[in-house]
Enzyme design. Structure first.
Site, short mmCIF file in Angstrom:
data_model
loop_
_atom_site.label_atom_id
_atom_site.label_comp_id
_atom_site.label_asym_id
_atom_site.label_seq_id
_atom_site.Cartn_x
_atom_site.Cartn_y
_atom_site.Cartn_z
N ASP A 179 0.81 -1.22 0.00
CA ASP A 179 0.00 0.00 0.00
C ASP A 179 0.84 1.27 0.00
OD1 ASP A 179 -2.32 -1.64 0.09
OD2 ASP A 179 -1.89 -1.96 2.21
N HIS A 233 -4.30 -2.59 -6.36
CA HIS A 233 -3.56 -1.42 -6.85
C HIS A 233 -4.58 -0.38 -7.31
CE1 HIS A 233 0.45 -3.76 -7.50
NE2 HIS A 233 0.07 -3.67 -6.24
P1 IMP Z 1 -2.15 -12.92 2.61
O1 IMP Z 1 -1.24 -12.32 1.59
O2 IMP Z 1 -3.60 -12.74 2.29
O3 IMP Z 1 -1.77 -14.34 2.93
O4 IMP Z 1 -1.92 -12.11 4.00
C1 IMP Z 1 -0.70 -12.16 4.69
C2 IMP Z 1 -0.33 -10.78 5.26
O5 IMP Z 1 -0.04 -9.89 4.18
C3 IMP Z 1 -1.45 -10.11 6.05
O6 IMP Z 1 -0.87 -9.35 7.09
C4 IMP Z 1 -2.10 -9.18 5.03
O7 IMP Z 1 -2.76 -8.10 5.63
C5 IMP Z 1 -0.89 -8.75 4.25
N1 IMP Z 1 -1.20 -8.36 2.86
C6 IMP Z 1 -1.47 -9.18 1.83
N2 IMP Z 1 -1.70 -8.47 0.72
C7 IMP Z 1 -1.56 -7.20 1.03
C8 IMP Z 1 -1.63 -5.98 0.27
O8 IMP Z 1 -1.86 -5.95 -0.93
N3 IMP Z 1 -1.43 -4.83 0.96
C9 IMP Z 1 -1.12 -4.83 2.28
N4 IMP Z 1 -1.03 -5.93 3.02
C10 IMP Z 1 -1.24 -7.11 2.40
MG MG Z 2 -2.88 -2.09 -2.01
#
Ligand code: IMP
Ligand code: MG
Length: 334
Positions: free
Chosen positions: A13, A42
């Site tokens: 982000d 995005h």
């Molecule tokens: P997962 O990728 O859904 O397995 O989540 C694992 C960790 O990555 C968690 O803490 C999510 O909040 C974080 N996370 C996954 N994708 C994003 C993203 O696009 N932006 C910010 N945090 C993310």
């Molecule tokens: Mg994002």
């Protein structure tokens, strides 16, 4: 250019969507390859219209850009098809035939696995989908009837494009500190998110990359569990104008001040050659909409110079507002 890797510096982000959309329009990018999966959102603004993209590369905003999804990516078929319609890119989007498929059952596993609870995953199922791929039982794009019109050999296509000096962006997702290998394990995502992994997912060798552009945000945010040094309270974040809600999941984002120490470390490990700094207007509201460095207040200039001194790389793009073109572009002045 011609081949630039875009990598997030912190916990995602940082505003990669905005930086990519700016570069796509400004530099007339020929090819953009998205890596990762549907868990990353995005955001691209065109005027007052907002696109929150989970699958389609953020460079779609430039109508001549060819859009590709990497062999190392995980495809959410319904989301992909929905976004193809939304962005009207049917004729210029391709998926590697060997990209794997993320299915509803992966999302269910993600939401119900007790070991993932404290991590606070997005619930899209990326971890379980990657597990399935490692087991070699995952479906791949070429097996899915609805994806037939989009199948491509992305690695060959992109290397051929680099051969003839086309402008290529490799679009990373999440941030380096969510990397499965280099991040704050076990509070990480299910993949490596660094510059080298972005190349690997796309099928581009390290000698073919000209620039690694690392994207910093002017403050740091994180969603889900895991450490966040110098975290401030939600009340404080609201007061400072830093409070954000995750565009993908609607969760509150935690926040903390910018860290020169983390910036230095992530720039080094990613081999960054350039940096972008987004949301400068959140630290210095007077910068809102600025498009030249000269008009920035001294304090903002000092902040940028400190980042450059500490990381040893130039901050070439500075975000001053949500729209793709709200940028101070210092590349020509150098
Ligand atoms: P997962 O990728 O859904 O397995 O989540 C694992 C960790 O990555 C968690 O803490 C999510 O909040 C974080 N996370 C996954 N994708 C994003 C993203 O696009 N932006 C910010 N945090 C993310
Ligand atoms: Mg994002």
């Amino acid at each position: 250019m011609p081949c630039t890797v875009i990598v997030g510096a912190f916990w995602g982000d940082e505003g990669k969507g905005k930086i990519i959309s700016y570069l796509a329009l400004k530099d007339k990018i020929d090819f953009c390859v998205r890596t990762g999966s549907v868990n990353a959102t995005h955001t691209v603004w065109i005027g007052s219209k907002r696109y929150a993209l989970h699958m389609i590369p953020a460079a779609f905003i430039y109508e001549k850009c060819h859009l590709l999804i990497a062999a190392g990516a995980n495809i959410h078929v319904a989301k992909f098809l929905e976004e193809v319609e939304l962005t009207n890119v049917k004729d210029r989007v391709g998926i590697d035939h060997q990209a794997s498929i993320i299915e509803e059952k992966h999302s269910v596993q993600d939401k119900t696995s007790t070991h993932l609870k404290g991590i606070g995953t997005t619930g899209w199922g990326v971890g379980p989908a990657v597990e399935e791929r490692v087991r070699r039982t995952a479906k791949v794009a070429k097996e899915i009837p609805e994806l037939q019109p989009y199948l491509a050999d992305v690695a060959t296509e992109i290397n051929n494009a680099i051969d003839v000096d086309k402008k290529v962006l490799l679009e990373g997702t999440q941030g380096f500190l969510l990397s499965l290998y280099h991040g704050t394990y076990p509070y990480v995502t299910g993949r490596d998110t660094g510059a080298a992994a972005i190349c690997s997912e796309a099928g581009v060798g390290p000698t073919r990359v000209d620039d690694v552009l690392i994207v910093f945000k002017s403050f740091i945010t994180r969603v889900g569990g895991g450490p966040l040094p110098r975290e401030i309270t939600k009340e404080e974040a609201i007061k400072r104008g830093w409070f954000e809600i995750a565009s993908g999941t609607g969760r509150d984002r935690r926040s903390a001040p910018f860290s020169l120490e983390l910036a230095k470390k992530t720039a080094k490990i990613n081999g960054a050659t350039q940096a972008a700094l987004t949301k400068l207007d959140s630290l210095f509201p007077i910068c809102r909409g600025a498009r030249t460095f000269d008009v920035l207040p001294q304090e903002a200039k000092n902040f940028i110079r400190e980042i450059e001194t500490e990381t040893g790389i130039p901050v070439v793009l500075i975000g001053t507002g949500p729209e793709a073109l709200d940028i101070v572009d210092r590349r020509r002045a150098r």
